[in-house]
Design a protein around this motif. Structure first.
Motif, PDB file in Angstrom:
ATOM      1  N   UNK A 383      11.248  66.901   7.054  1.00 23.51           N
ATOM      2  CA  UNK A 383      12.539  67.155   6.404  1.00 23.51           C
ATOM      3  C   UNK A 383      13.068  65.874   5.768  1.00 23.51           C
ATOM      4  N   UNK A 384      12.911  64.739   6.454  1.00 23.21           N
ATOM      5  CA  UNK A 384      13.358  63.468   5.893  1.00 23.21           C
ATOM      6  C   UNK A 384      12.595  63.146   4.609  1.00 23.21           C
ATOM      7  N   UNK A 385      11.288  63.348   4.610  1.00 20.99           N
ATOM      8  CA  UNK A 385      10.495  63.084   3.403  1.00 20.99           C
ATOM      9  C   UNK A 385      10.971  63.965   2.255  1.00 20.99           C
ATOM     10  N   UNK A 386      11.217  65.242   2.535  1.00 21.22           N
ATOM     11  CA  UNK A 386      11.692  66.156   1.507  1.00 21.22           C
ATOM     12  C   UNK A 386      13.094  65.762   1.040  1.00 21.22           C
ATOM     13  N   UNK A 387      13.924  65.292   1.957  1.00 21.12           N
ATOM     14  CA  UNK A 387      15.265  64.823   1.595  1.00 21.12           C
ATOM     15  C   UNK A 387      15.175  63.639   0.637  1.00 21.12           C
ATOM     16  N   UNK A 388      14.327  62.674   0.949  1.00 24.13           N
ATOM     17  CA  UNK A 388      14.159  61.516   0.072  1.00 24.13           C
ATOM     18  C   UNK A 388      13.661  61.938  -1.304  1.00 24.13           C
ATOM     19  N   UNK A 389      12.749  62.920  -1.323  1.00 21.10           N
ATOM     20  CA  UNK A 389      12.200  63.385  -2.600  1.00 21.10           C
ATOM     21  C   UNK A 389      13.276  64.061  -3.449  1.00 21.10           C
ATOM     22  N   UNK A 390      14.090  64.925  -2.837  1.00 21.83           N
ATOM     23  CA  UNK A 390      15.127  65.618  -3.607  1.00 21.83           C
ATOM     24  C   UNK A 390      16.196  64.646  -4.098  1.00 21.83           C
ATOM     25  N   UNK A 501      20.013  70.377  -7.497  1.00 22.46           N
ATOM     26  CA  UNK A 501      19.100  69.521  -6.750  1.00 22.46           C
ATOM     27  C   UNK A 501      19.869  68.682  -5.734  1.00 22.46           C
ATOM     28  N   UNK A 502      21.058  68.208  -6.116  1.00 20.99           N
ATOM     29  CA  UNK A 502      21.877  67.463  -5.172  1.00 20.99           C
ATOM     30  C   UNK A 502      22.347  68.324  -4.014  1.00 20.99           C
ATOM     31  N   UNK A 503      22.677  69.593  -4.308  1.00 20.83           N
ATOM     32  CA  UNK A 503      23.061  70.510  -3.235  1.00 20.83           C
ATOM     33  C   UNK A 503      21.893  70.753  -2.281  1.00 20.83           C
ATOM     34  N   UNK A 504      20.693  70.797  -2.840  1.00 21.01           N
ATOM     35  CA  UNK A 504      19.507  70.933  -1.983  1.00 21.01           C
ATOM     36  C   UNK A 504      19.363  69.727  -1.066  1.00 21.01           C
ATOM     37  N   UNK A 505      19.607  68.537  -1.603  1.00 22.94           N
ATOM     38  CA  UNK A 505      19.546  67.326  -0.775  1.00 22.94           C
ATOM     39  C   UNK A 505      20.587  67.377   0.338  1.00 22.94           C
ATOM     40  N   UNK A 506      21.798  67.848   0.017  1.00 24.59           N
ATOM     41  CA  UNK A 506      22.834  67.974   1.046  1.00 24.59           C
ATOM     42  C   UNK A 506      22.411  68.973   2.122  1.00 24.59           C
ATOM     43  N   UNK A 507      21.803  70.078   1.708  1.00 24.35           N
ATOM     44  CA  UNK A 507      21.344  71.078   2.677  1.00 24.35           C
ATOM     45  C   UNK A 507      20.269  70.498   3.588  1.00 24.35           C
ATOM     46  N   UNK A 508      19.383  69.690   3.020  1.00 22.11           N
ATOM     47  CA  UNK A 508      18.345  69.070   3.846  1.00 22.11           C
ATOM     48  C   UNK A 508      18.951  68.047   4.805  1.00 22.11           C
ATOM     49  N   UNK A 509      19.974  67.327   4.351  1.00 26.82           N
ATOM     50  CA  UNK A 509      20.663  66.405   5.252  1.00 26.82           C
ATOM     51  C   UNK A 509      21.323  67.139   6.406  1.00 26.82           C
ATOM     52  N   UNK A 510      21.934  68.295   6.109  1.00 29.57           N
ATOM     53  CA  UNK A 510      22.544  69.111   7.168  1.00 29.57           C
ATOM     54  C   UNK A 510      21.476  69.605   8.142  1.00 29.57           C
ATOM     55  N   UNK A 511      20.333  70.034   7.595  1.00 30.16           N
ATOM     56  CA  UNK A 511      19.244  70.510   8.443  1.00 30.16           C
ATOM     57  C   UNK A 511      18.747  69.392   9.360  1.00 30.16           C
ATOM     58  N   UNK A 512      18.600  68.196   8.822  1.00 26.12           N
ATOM     59  CA  UNK A 512      18.140  67.072   9.639  1.00 26.12           C
ATOM     60  C   UNK A 512      19.128  66.788  10.765  1.00 26.12           C
ATOM     61  N   UNK A 513      20.424  66.844  10.460  1.00 26.01           N
ATOM     62  CA  UNK A 513      21.448  66.643  11.490  1.00 26.01           C
ATOM     63  C   UNK A 513      21.352  67.731  12.558  1.00 26.01           C
ATOM     64  N   UNK A 514      21.131  68.977  12.142  1.00 27.78           N
ATOM     65  CA  UNK A 514      21.007  70.075  13.095  1.00 27.78           C
ATOM     66  C   UNK A 514      19.767  69.902  13.976  1.00 27.78           C
ATOM     67  N   UNK A 515      18.691  69.427  13.390  1.00 31.18           N
ATOM     68  CA  UNK A 515      17.472  69.238  14.168  1.00 31.18           C
ATOM     69  C   UNK A 515      17.623  68.122  15.190  1.00 31.18           C
ATOM     70  N   UNK A 516      18.340  67.077  14.824  1.00 32.58           N
ATOM     71  CA  UNK A 516      18.476  65.938  15.727  1.00 32.58           C
ATOM     72  C   UNK A 516      19.595  66.129  16.744  1.00 32.58           C
TER      73      UNK A 516
END
Length: 691
Positions: A383-390, A501-516
């Motif tokens: 998820x972090x790699x995908x976040x950096x990419x987006x 694309x920025x909203x996708x990055x925000x969603x991935x950041x939220x997902x990473x927070x939920x996972x951790x």
């Protein structure tokens, strides 16, 4: 249709099985847990005498439809191992296995037990042990349990109470152990011989003609001797049984095997290298039972994957990537050749990525890992790699920095067209995996029951379906003519496309927070993200004339260090999530059904947008919750965000390897009703009201 095993594929599957499944077993906790094969350790004598031996048996009772493995499991299995915790003065011999059965699953040979069986070993007590000493024997047993759809590495603590005594054995225990001993292969008193002749391997087994053989099969205990699923031919030459089959591997010297004579009867044989006589009178064989390939299932799943992949283009998780492709097509100005090249490259990227993800999924699942579609998003590092990419794509669309494919001359643009199309298609397929729309869940679920060579095209069909709109634009002139002409609007459109694309990055950041599970755990990932932004900013500055290259180098160094620290931190990240209902587990489901109330089970994940849309639009609606409360509905939530073997097994048992999955258990019903993947409040209210 007869299935033929591919040697390379089989070898990779066996290597993955040994490495991944055993690695999982080594990391698993040793406490007793629910298993699909129930183990029980029993002793022939509970009071073994010092200076003597007694027998112990590990009885294994598979659930309906499950099987365990012989010491050499064949192409896709492995036997049982035990880490003993033996008292001082007590030693345990290796387990002896009963005669197994050959079972062919999708072209791979398995040496299995589909019914209750017992492994026997001897316990030796040192003469110096005093009578009355507590000799309780315990250990941690590891084994592989499989169906024709899924394999699960299992582990349990086994133990038996022993006290040093007189070695007395009751008549009932002796009879029970004699029954188990009768199922063991008997050792042949003379060695056999074996030899290789080109691609064939031949065996000679000394066996008097008076010994009855009605269903012979040769199990090779030594690895790298025979090609397990290859047909075996048996013949008799006097007092010698000659067996021929296809060779595989480079084993040398003495080897071990087991000759099955018939149902439950066999001989263990040691083979010495030597000449084998010519074949004699043929003996009829039965070989292994085969599960054949279902052609109807294959084409239905392939069609579902194509249409399901096409529908994914309407899903919000894919839209940001489609915006990149739309910009690229507009930039081509409707040129036929450029549109065809980009369409084919996009399709190649989408299909290749879907095949790679599908192949990884099949390999991990064959190795016993409990994973399903979108398994890569169950790991915070992915998820972090995908976040950096987006984030990098968002900054590029905003003009913070430029990539060569967005300018720099006609030759470079043509060169970048195919490459850009390929990687855009690959990214679209990767990002699309969390989405599961109509038809796609059932299509991907079919890969559970298809052989690997037939399951892979299903994943490829998903990628092709995803790419169909852009292939159509490339090869249908009428569609291509409707493309807008290049112009100044493209610069504005490009910046607007940074928004999704920025909203996708925000969603991935939220997902990473939920996972951790906490904001503190995000420290290293956020530092890595900040360093990535700084790196791209300095790169853009240099493109605009800044000559401070040392800033770019420093940013790259800081990003590498922070990403390494974040990766190490995420490797040990864990969390727990509460949903609208109790947490799903097989025990929780059993208890809920025992109440006599209707039970609603939904399997979800934070990265599954379809799941979240159903939860917000249907499950969590006030009207639905009131109807559930009135009907006494018990709700169980299976959160698959970080992966859960119990949930993966539950999905597989209902023909799925992806979420969402919605199950409705009516009171007293033997099986659940599988609800559609798109829920409505009215549908759930009606279900509750019908109870």
């Amino acid at each position: 249709m007869e299935l033929r095993n591919n040697g390379i594929v089989t070898g990779l599957w066996r290597l993955a099985l040994a490495m991944v499944a055993m690695g999982q077993l080594a990391l698993a906790s040793a406490h007793a847990q629910s298993t699909h094969i129930a183990p029980k350790l029993v002793a022939e004598s509970a009071a073994p005498a010092p200076g003597e031996s007694t027998s112990i048996a590990l009885t294994m009772t598979p659930d309906e439809g499950w099987h365990g493995y012989w010491v050499n499991g064949g192409d896709a299995g492995f036997g049982l191992s035990v880490e003993w915790n033996a008292p001082e003065g007590v030693s345990v011999t290796p387990f002896r296995y009963p005669v197994p059965e050959p079972l062919i699953l999708f072209g791979m040979m398995n040496h299995v037990y589909e019914h209750p069986y017992a492994l026997l070993a001897d316990v030796r007590v040192d003469p110096r042990v005093a009578r009355g000493s507590d000799l309780t024997l315990s250990g941690v047993a590891n084994w592989l349990a499989c169906t024709d759809k899924v394999c699960v590495p299992e582990k349990a603590v086994i133990s038996v109470k022993l006290v040093a005594g007189d070695g007395a054995v009751s008549a009932a225990d002796r009879a029970r152990f004699d029954t188990w001993r009768a199922a063991l292969p008997q050792p042949l008193d003379r060695p056999g011989r074996w030899e290789r002749r080109g691609e064939r391997v031949r065996f000679a087994i000394p066996l008097p003609e008076s010994v009855a053989i009605d269903a012979p099969y040769l199990f090779a205990e030594t690895q790298d001797v025979i090609d397990y699923p290859a047909p075996q031919t048996f013949s008799r030459s006097g007092d010698m049984i000659v067996v021929e089959t296809r060779a595989k591997g480079g084993a040398e010297g003495e080897i071990a095997g087991l000759l099955r004579l018939g149902e439950g009867r066999g001989l263990s044989v040691r083979f010495q290298p030597g000449a084998v006589p010519a074949a004699g009178k043929a003996i009829a064989t039965t070989g292994g039972r085969d599960k054949t390939f279902d052609i109807a299932t294959f084409f239905a799943a392939l069609g579902g994957a194509l249409v399901g992949g096409l529908i994914l283009n309407l899903m919000p998780c894919v839209f940001p990537i489609l915006s990149l492709k739309a910009l690229s097509l507009a930039r081509s100005g409707g040129d036929a050749r450029a549109a065809k090249v980009e369409g084919l490259a996009y399709a190649a990227g989408a299909v290749a990525t879907a095949l790679l993800l599908g192949g990884a999924l099949l390999g991990l699942r064959a190795a016993g890992e409990q994973v399903g579609w979108a398994f890569q998003l169950q790991h915070p590092l992915s998820v972090l790699v995908l976040l950096l990419l987006t984030v990098a794509i968002t900054l590029n669309l905003l003009g913070t920095y430029e990539l060569p494919s967005f300018g720099g001359g006609q030759a470079l643009a043509e060169k970048g067209g195919a490459a850009g199309g390929f990687w855009t298609g690959a990214l679209a397929a990767f990002v699309a995996t969390p989405c599961s729309g109509p038809l796609l869940g059932a299509a991907l679920g079919a890969t559970l029951v298809l052989p690997a060579w037939a399951a892979l095209p299903i994943f490829g069909g998903l990628g092709l379906g995803l790419a169909l709109p852009f292939l159509a634009v490339g090869f249908v002139p009428a569609l291509r003519q409707r493309l807008p002409k290049p112009g100044p609007w493209m610069a504005r459109f490009r910046k607007w496309m940074a928004l999704p694309m920025g909203l996708t990055a925000l969603a991935l950041g939220w997902l990473l927070w939920r996972q951790l599970g906490s904001a503190d755990a995000l420290a290293y990932p956020l530092i890595a993200l900040a360093m990535a932004i700084a790196l791209l900013w300095h790169w853009g500055s240099m493109q605009r004339g800044d000559r401070r290259g040392w800033l770019l180098a420093l940013s790259a160094l800081l990003f590498a260090a922070s990403f390494g620290a974040a990766a190490a931190e995420l490797a040990s990240g864990s969390r727990s999530v509460a949903g609208t209902g109790s947490t799903y587990s097989p025990d929780a489901l059993a208890k809920a059904r025992a109440t006599g109330k209707p039970v609603f089970v939904y399997f979800t994940a934070d990265w599954c947008l379809s799941c979240k849309a159903n939860e917000a639009g249907a499950i969590n609606r006030e009207a639905v919750q009131k109807a559930f409360d009135k009907a006494g509905v018990v709700t169980l939530v299976g959160d698959w965000t970080n992966g859960d073997p119990a949930i993966t097994r539950a999905l597989a048992e209902h023909g799925r390897n992806s979420v969402p999955l919605y199950l409705w258990y009516a009171p007293g019903a033997a099986e659940p009703e599988i609800l559609p993947q798109i829920l409505t409040p009215g549908m759930l209210v009606d279900k509750a009201g019908s109870q």
